[in-house]
Scaffold this motif. Sequence first.
Motif, PDB file in Angstrom:
ATOM      1  N   ALA A  93       0.822  -1.204   0.000  1.00  0.00           N
ATOM      2  CA  ALA A  93       0.000   0.000   0.000  1.00  0.00           C
ATOM      3  C   ALA A  93       0.858   1.256   0.000  1.00  0.00           C
ATOM      4  N   ALA A  94       2.068   1.163   0.562  1.00  0.00           N
ATOM      5  CA  ALA A  94       2.923   2.340   0.662  1.00  0.00           C
ATOM      6  C   ALA A  94       3.656   2.638  -0.643  1.00  0.00           C
ATOM      7  N   ALA A  95       3.606   1.735  -1.603  1.00  0.00           N
ATOM      8  CA  ALA A  95       4.302   1.962  -2.872  1.00  0.00           C
ATOM      9  C   ALA A  95       3.672   3.148  -3.596  1.00  0.00           C
ATOM     10  N   ASP A  96       4.499   3.967  -4.207  1.00  0.00           N
ATOM     11  CA  ASP A  96       3.995   5.135  -4.930  1.00  0.00           C
ATOM     12  C   ASP A  96       3.298   4.695  -6.216  1.00  0.00           C
ATOM     13  N   VAL A  97       2.092   5.142  -6.359  1.00  0.00           N
ATOM     14  CA  VAL A  97       1.316   4.828  -7.562  1.00  0.00           C
ATOM     15  C   VAL A  97       1.349   6.069  -8.443  1.00  0.00           C
ATOM     16  N   PRO A  98       1.750   5.930  -9.713  1.00  0.00           N
ATOM     17  CA  PRO A  98       1.768   7.103 -10.584  1.00  0.00           C
ATOM     18  C   PRO A  98       0.346   7.605 -10.833  1.00  0.00           C
ATOM     19  N   SER A  99       0.242   8.907 -11.012  1.00  0.00           N
ATOM     20  CA  SER A  99      -1.086   9.481 -11.217  1.00  0.00           C
ATOM     21  C   SER A  99      -1.571   9.160 -12.627  1.00  0.00           C
ATOM     22  N   ALA A 100      -2.891   9.085 -12.758  1.00  0.00           N
ATOM     23  CA  ALA A 100      -3.488   8.752 -14.049  1.00  0.00           C
ATOM     24  C   ALA A 100      -3.695   9.998 -14.907  1.00  0.00           C
ATOM     25  N   THR A 101      -3.471  11.172 -14.333  1.00  0.00           N
ATOM     26  CA  THR A 101      -3.690  12.402 -15.103  1.00  0.00           C
ATOM     27  C   THR A 101      -2.377  12.881 -15.690  1.00  0.00           C
ATOM     28  N   LEU A 102      -2.453  13.539 -16.816  1.00  0.00           N
ATOM     29  CA  LEU A 102      -1.271  14.108 -17.458  1.00  0.00           C
ATOM     30  C   LEU A 102      -1.002  15.483 -16.883  1.00  0.00           C
ATOM     31  N   GLU A 103       0.240  15.790 -16.710  1.00  0.00           N
ATOM     32  CA  GLU A 103       0.616  17.099 -16.181  1.00  0.00           C
ATOM     33  C   GLU A 103       1.377  17.857 -17.244  1.00  0.00           C
ATOM     34  N   GLU A 104       1.158  19.145 -17.299  1.00  0.00           N
ATOM     35  CA  GLU A 104       1.841  20.013 -18.261  1.00  0.00           C
ATOM     36  C   GLU A 104       3.222  20.353 -17.704  1.00  0.00           C
ATOM     37  N   PRO A 105       4.298  20.150 -18.484  1.00  0.00           N
ATOM     38  CA  PRO A 105       5.621  20.510 -17.999  1.00  0.00           C
ATOM     39  C   PRO A 105       5.768  22.016 -17.840  1.00  0.00           C
TER      40      PRO A 105
END
Length: 150
Positions: free
Chosen positions: A105-117
């Motif tokens: 549960a503590a593992a970092d899960v990448p976000s499903a949303t795209l981020e603008e650089p």
Amino acid sequence: MPSSRSATGQLRVSWLLLVVVGLVLAGFVVLAPTIGLLLEQRRDIAAMEAQVAAQQANVEALQTDQARWDDPAYIEAQARDRLFFVYPGETSFVVLDDRSALETAAADVPSATLEEPSRDWASAAATSFLIAGLTDESPSSFMGVPPEPQ
């Protein structure tokens, strides 16, 4: 005249006193290296005694471990744990992912949303290339300072 007698009495030094002081100083000079060697040997002896005590503790731990191996139940438990041995008719199960639920549960899960650089990487790379090729400054002057876009 009594004043001259008291002045000469204070300055009298006998040859015997000078010889004794000289012998004491010579004794210190002769014995100083020997005393230093004695102290060094005492430190070495103390270190060796500590090493012997640690090795005796290690031997005792190994003897305790050896005594455990004389027990058939311990041998059976080690064979089951280390070598996965089972008796005929038993079924053995091996868990491949035995991490706890907390670790998963503590593992970092990448976000499903795209981020603008925040910056355009291509222009930053081109700017860095141009600055590196056209400058007369040493590389150490640029350490820790990001190039400014033009």
